[in-house]
Design an enzyme around this catalytic site. Sequence first.
Site, PDB file in Angstrom:
ATOM      1  N   CYS A  82      29.534  39.576  18.908  1.00  0.00           N
ATOM      2  CA  CYS A  82      29.911  38.624  17.550  1.00  0.00           C
ATOM      3  C   CYS A  82      28.896  38.506  16.584  1.00  0.00           C
ATOM      4  O   CYS A  82      27.672  38.250  16.963  1.00  0.00           O
ATOM      5  CB  CYS A  82      30.063  36.941  17.868  1.00  0.00           C
ATOM      6  SG  CYS A  82      31.417  36.674  18.948  1.00  0.00           S
ATOM      7  N   ASP A 387      49.978  52.274   9.005  1.00  0.00           N
ATOM      8  CA  ASP A 387      48.798  51.319   9.565  1.00  0.00           C
ATOM      9  C   ASP A 387      47.729  52.313   9.919  1.00  0.00           C
ATOM     10  O   ASP A 387      47.644  52.615  11.260  1.00  0.00           O
ATOM     11  CB  ASP A 387      49.329  50.617  10.485  1.00  0.00           C
ATOM     12  CG  ASP A 387      48.313  49.636  11.433  1.00  0.00           C
ATOM     13  OD1 ASP A 387      47.313  49.540  10.891  1.00  0.00           O
ATOM     14  OD2 ASP A 387      48.928  49.022  12.424  1.00  0.00           O
ATOM     15  N   CYS A 414      43.075  48.047   8.472  1.00  0.00           N
ATOM     16  CA  CYS A 414      41.703  47.826   8.890  1.00  0.00           C
ATOM     17  C   CYS A 414      40.427  47.800   8.294  1.00  0.00           C
ATOM     18  O   CYS A 414      39.347  47.524   8.546  1.00  0.00           O
ATOM     19  CB  CYS A 414      41.645  47.970  10.422  1.00  0.00           C
ATOM     20  SG  CYS A 414      41.357  49.728  10.491  1.00  0.00           S
TER      21      CYS A 414
END
Length: 459
Positions: A82, A387, A414
């Site tokens: 993270c 995609d 993305c």
Amino acid sequence: MELKKNQEILLTIEDLTKEGEGLGKYQGFPLFVKDTVIGDRARVAITKLKKNYGYARLVEIVEASHDRVTPPCPVARQCGGCKIQQLSYEKQKEFKWNQVANCLKRIGGFSDIEEKMEPIYAMEEPWHYRNKAQYPVGLDKEGNVIAGFYAGRTHSIIPNTNCLIQAKVNKEILDVILPYLQKNHIPPYDEKNHTGLVRHILTRIGFTTGEIMVCLILNGTKKDLKNLPELLASLQQLPGMTSIIVNTNEEKTNKILGSVCETLWGQDYIEDYIGNVKYQIGPLSFYQVNPAQTKVLYSKALEYAALEGEETVWDLYCGIGTISLFLAQKAKQVYGVEIIKEAIDDARRNAALNHMDNVTFFVGKAEEIVPAQYEKTGVHPDVIVVDPPRKGCEASLLHTMTAMAPKRIVYVSCDPATLARDCRILCEEGYEIRKVAVVDQFAHTGHVETVVGLHRKDM
Ligand code: SAH
């Protein structure tokens, strides 16, 4: 201005990169600083200088940004996972939406794009959202068996059995496996000397079905696991346990999984659903890691495709056919294209599992398969969905797509930068952006997913 390595300076952080590093300017010179967020005033030490930019390390926060929060995870800073946990989730959402808007404006040239952008589709619960975890196993200084995550860019293991973005049951699973390894003196794999046994523990969880898979990745086989029945019996106590597997990886490699699997107990796979579509997932299968937000993303793609039941649709870069099967529920015929053969094997299996016979899959490069099929059949599809990976689409594919003249193109991405570049080309060749949805699939990381709905201008 002369900056030197190790020099300490005061810096105000003004922006965040895709990788989640803070960006500040020292007399106009850009410096990237990990562990900082927009609005921080910080003392930083220069670590690396390039000609036009540099890197610095956070020494001390002098004045914390209003958007800074104390990361709930105690190892957030050391762990490589993270990168922006120290930024409030509210601000993360704003950052991601702005990032998409800025790319579409700056790179795409879409000056009034905000009007077409929906509010971000954020997570209701930005914790415990991942359905797949891969824990490296090692020893601490006292010789205890540990599992956790690699510290950013290294292979030293930060012990952590309670990762806050993983499903909670992972802790219970590790609380069974680690004591078993310790008690039976089963050595973790040592990558320096290529000795020892247990490399990684992989878990996969079907969030809609509750099914659990545990896979031990070994530098060996199941016969090397002493007192195996003891482990199997304890794991079976966990509600939802469906599949216990050993994967053998005896190579000197950073690749986590080997190619050979042996099921020790239960099924060879678990099952899960995205919307109404069912998937069988083995240890080696690709599957979206945040199924709740994947459903949001694909529902948007389906909405922008605006299918009524009679359409012919191409789904390019289709992976295991997740979007293809989603579209096939509403289309007459779907064609999927994907470069990896094993993914197409899964896609075909999943189509059969769901009794969908209006989907055809091709293995190969989209930029080769699509023009070849178009030349052969001359069929104009109603909708094309793409995609692609981060690098976006080949320009030649974009030209073929516009030549095929579908009414609508849905671009799932993305990477907002390549998305903006490619949308610009599509719009120069007769299309216009009607709607944009930003979806957060990966809270506390810099990643952002976008769906753009494009229409032919003359329709
Ligand atoms: N749509 C899929 C996965 C998209 S990820 C899903 O929702 O699950 C991008 C995919 O594009 C990967 O599976 C990758 O293997 C594939 N790919 C990469 N380059 C390609 C190319 N040139 N042609 C076709 N597929 C490609």
